[in-house]
Design a protein around this motif. Structure first.
Motif, PDB file in Angstrom:
ATOM      1  N   HIS A   1       0.814  -1.218   0.000  1.00  0.00           N
ATOM      2  CA  HIS A   1       0.000   0.000   0.000  1.00  0.00           C
ATOM      3  C   HIS A   1       0.849   1.271   0.000  1.00  0.00           C
ATOM      4  N   PHE A   2       1.814   1.361   0.906  1.00  0.00           N
ATOM      5  CA  PHE A   2       2.626   2.576   0.965  1.00  0.00           C
ATOM      6  C   PHE A   2       3.429   2.772  -0.324  1.00  0.00           C
ATOM      7  N   SER A   3       3.866   1.689  -0.950  1.00  0.00           N
ATOM      8  CA  SER A   3       4.579   1.799  -2.230  1.00  0.00           C
ATOM      9  C   SER A   3       3.662   2.339  -3.322  1.00  0.00           C
ATOM     10  N   SER A   4       2.378   2.043  -3.220  1.00  0.00           N
ATOM     11  CA  SER A   4       1.423   2.475  -4.246  1.00  0.00           C
ATOM     12  C   SER A   4       1.092   3.960  -4.166  1.00  0.00           C
ATOM     13  N   LEU A   5       1.542   4.637  -3.116  1.00  0.00           N
ATOM     14  CA  LEU A   5       1.197   6.042  -2.923  1.00  0.00           C
ATOM     15  C   LEU A   5       2.114   7.009  -3.665  1.00  0.00           C
ATOM     16  N   ARG A   6       3.100   6.491  -4.376  1.00  0.00           N
ATOM     17  CA  ARG A   6       3.952   7.352  -5.185  1.00  0.00           C
ATOM     18  C   ARG A   6       3.125   7.931  -6.324  1.00  0.00           C
ATOM     19  N   PRO A   7       3.264   9.138  -6.714  1.00  0.00           N
ATOM     20  CA  PRO A   7       4.300  10.093  -6.384  1.00  0.00           C
ATOM     21  C   PRO A   7       3.956  11.030  -5.219  1.00  0.00           C
ATOM     22  N   LYS A   8       2.789  10.862  -4.594  1.00  0.00           N
ATOM     23  CA  LYS A   8       2.435  11.767  -3.496  1.00  0.00           C
ATOM     24  C   LYS A   8       3.381  11.600  -2.308  1.00  0.00           C
ATOM     25  N   TYR A   9       3.792  10.377  -2.019  1.00  0.00           N
ATOM     26  CA  TYR A   9       4.730  10.077  -0.940  1.00  0.00           C
ATOM     27  C   TYR A   9       5.808   9.138  -1.474  1.00  0.00           C
ATOM     28  N   ASN A  10       6.996   9.260  -0.930  1.00  0.00           N
ATOM     29  CA  ASN A  10       8.001   8.214  -1.084  1.00  0.00           C
ATOM     30  C   ASN A  10       7.758   7.214   0.029  1.00  0.00           C
ATOM     31  N   PHE A  11       8.304   6.017  -0.121  1.00  0.00           N
ATOM     32  CA  PHE A  11       8.194   5.005   0.927  1.00  0.00           C
ATOM     33  C   PHE A  11       9.552   4.358   1.111  1.00  0.00           C
ATOM     34  N   TRP A  12       9.985   4.270   2.383  1.00  0.00           N
ATOM     35  CA  TRP A  12      11.264   3.652   2.735  1.00  0.00           C
ATOM     36  C   TRP A  12      11.038   2.767   3.941  1.00  0.00           C
ATOM     37  N   TYR A  13      11.640   1.592   3.916  1.00  0.00           N
ATOM     38  CA  TYR A  13      11.567   0.754   5.114  1.00  0.00           C
ATOM     39  C   TYR A  13      12.918   0.118   5.391  1.00  0.00           C
ATOM     40  N   TRP A  14      13.086  -0.182   6.680  1.00  0.00           N
ATOM     41  CA  TRP A  14      14.291  -0.861   7.154  1.00  0.00           C
ATOM     42  C   TRP A  14      13.874  -2.233   7.627  1.00  0.00           C
ATOM     43  N   ASP A  15      14.464  -3.260   7.041  1.00  0.00           N
ATOM     44  CA  ASP A  15      14.227  -4.637   7.458  1.00  0.00           C
ATOM     45  C   ASP A  15      15.269  -4.975   8.519  1.00  0.00           C
ATOM     46  N   ALA A  16      14.987  -4.556   9.749  1.00  0.00           N
ATOM     47  CA  ALA A  16      15.958  -4.665  10.836  1.00  0.00           C
ATOM     48  C   ALA A  16      16.282  -6.110  11.195  1.00  0.00           C
ATOM     49  N   PHE A  17      15.337  -7.002  11.042  1.00  0.00           N
ATOM     50  CA  PHE A  17      15.551  -8.401  11.414  1.00  0.00           C
ATOM     51  C   PHE A  17      16.668  -9.029  10.596  1.00  0.00           C
ATOM     52  N   THR A  18      16.794  -8.631   9.342  1.00  0.00           N
ATOM     53  CA  THR A  18      17.835  -9.210   8.480  1.00  0.00           C
ATOM     54  C   THR A  18      19.155  -8.458   8.582  1.00  0.00           C
ATOM     55  N   LYS A  19      19.210  -7.483   9.476  1.00  0.00           N
ATOM     56  CA  LYS A  19      20.421  -6.684   9.695  1.00  0.00           C
ATOM     57  C   LYS A  19      20.759  -5.812   8.487  1.00  0.00           C
ATOM     58  N   ALA A  20      19.757  -5.472   7.698  1.00  0.00           N
ATOM     59  CA  ALA A  20      19.966  -4.571   6.563  1.00  0.00           C
ATOM     60  C   ALA A  20      20.466  -3.221   7.068  1.00  0.00           C
ATOM     61  N   ASP A  21      21.100  -2.472   6.210  1.00  0.00           N
ATOM     62  CA  ASP A  21      21.677  -1.177   6.578  1.00  0.00           C
ATOM     63  C   ASP A  21      20.589  -0.122   6.675  1.00  0.00           C
ATOM     64  N   PHE A  22      20.348   0.387   7.868  1.00  0.00           N
ATOM     65  CA  PHE A  22      19.309   1.389   8.075  1.00  0.00           C
ATOM     66  C   PHE A  22      19.783   2.793   7.731  1.00  0.00           C
ATOM     67  N   LYS A  23      21.055   2.993   7.503  1.00  0.00           N
ATOM     68  CA  LYS A  23      21.580   4.340   7.298  1.00  0.00           C
ATOM     69  C   LYS A  23      21.361   4.858   5.873  1.00  0.00           C
ATOM     70  N   LYS A  24      20.730   4.074   5.046  1.00  0.00           N
ATOM     71  CA  LYS A  24      20.494   4.506   3.674  1.00  0.00           C
ATOM     72  C   LYS A  24      19.103   5.119   3.528  1.00  0.00           C
ATOM     73  N   VAL A  25      18.744   5.968   4.462  1.00  0.00           N
ATOM     74  CA  VAL A  25      17.459   6.661   4.373  1.00  0.00           C
ATOM     75  C   VAL A  25      17.532   7.663   3.223  1.00  0.00           C
ATOM     76  N   PRO A  26      16.401   8.038   2.663  1.00  0.00           N
ATOM     77  CA  PRO A  26      16.425   9.019   1.568  1.00  0.00           C
ATOM     78  C   PRO A  26      17.153  10.304   1.979  1.00  0.00           C
ATOM     79  N   ILE A  27      17.816  10.899   1.006  1.00  0.00           N
ATOM     80  CA  ILE A  27      18.593  12.098   1.305  1.00  0.00           C
ATOM     81  C   ILE A  27      17.689  13.286   1.587  1.00  0.00           C
ATOM     82  N   LYS A  28      18.212  14.185   2.406  1.00  0.00           N
ATOM     83  CA  LYS A  28      17.501  15.409   2.768  1.00  0.00           C
ATOM     84  C   LYS A  28      17.424  16.320   1.554  1.00  0.00           C
TER      85      LYS A  28
END
Length: 112
Positions: A82-109
């Motif tokens: 659902h959140f992915s479908s809201l583009r272009p009104k919103y971007n959507f980013w998620y961190w899959d913390a359980f898999t130890k993915a890198d959370f520091k790659k949030v969208p740039i300011k």
């Protein structure tokens, strides 16, 4: 709307959220928590935050439950779709913390 004051007592639901919010604070990012009822397009789904300093604003989610939590992963799938479908009104980013993915790659300011 409730503003999150990171590292200053931000209300979080998990240690993973705290890790992400502390990172956002250290990098002087503008993030808020919203009531999903304020955003009809969100279909009453509650994201973990909304980055205000991206263009467009970015819905944030932190997923951290184990693979054996079937109900959690059903909701996760619904949110991602659902959140992915809201583009272009919103971007959507998620961190899959359980898999130890890198959370520091949030969208740039976005600098105004």
């Amino acid at each position: 709307m409730r503003t999150i004051f990171l590292q200053g007592g931000a209300p979080v639901e998990s240690s993973f959220e705290r890790t992400l919010y502390n990172h956002l604070c250290e990098n002087e990012r503008a993030v808020v928590r919203h009531n999903a009822n304020e955003h009809p397009a969100w279909n009453k789904l509650h994201p973990d935050g909304l980055l205000l300093d991206t263009k467009p604003c970015t819905i944030l989610e932190v997923f951290g439950m184990s693979e054996n939590m079937e109900a959690y992963h059903i909701v996760r799938s619904i949110k991602v779709d659902h959140f992915s479908s809201l583009r272009p009104k919103y971007n959507f980013w998620y961190w899959d913390a359980f898999t130890k993915a890198d959370f520091k790659k949030v969208p740039i300011k976005h600098n105004h």
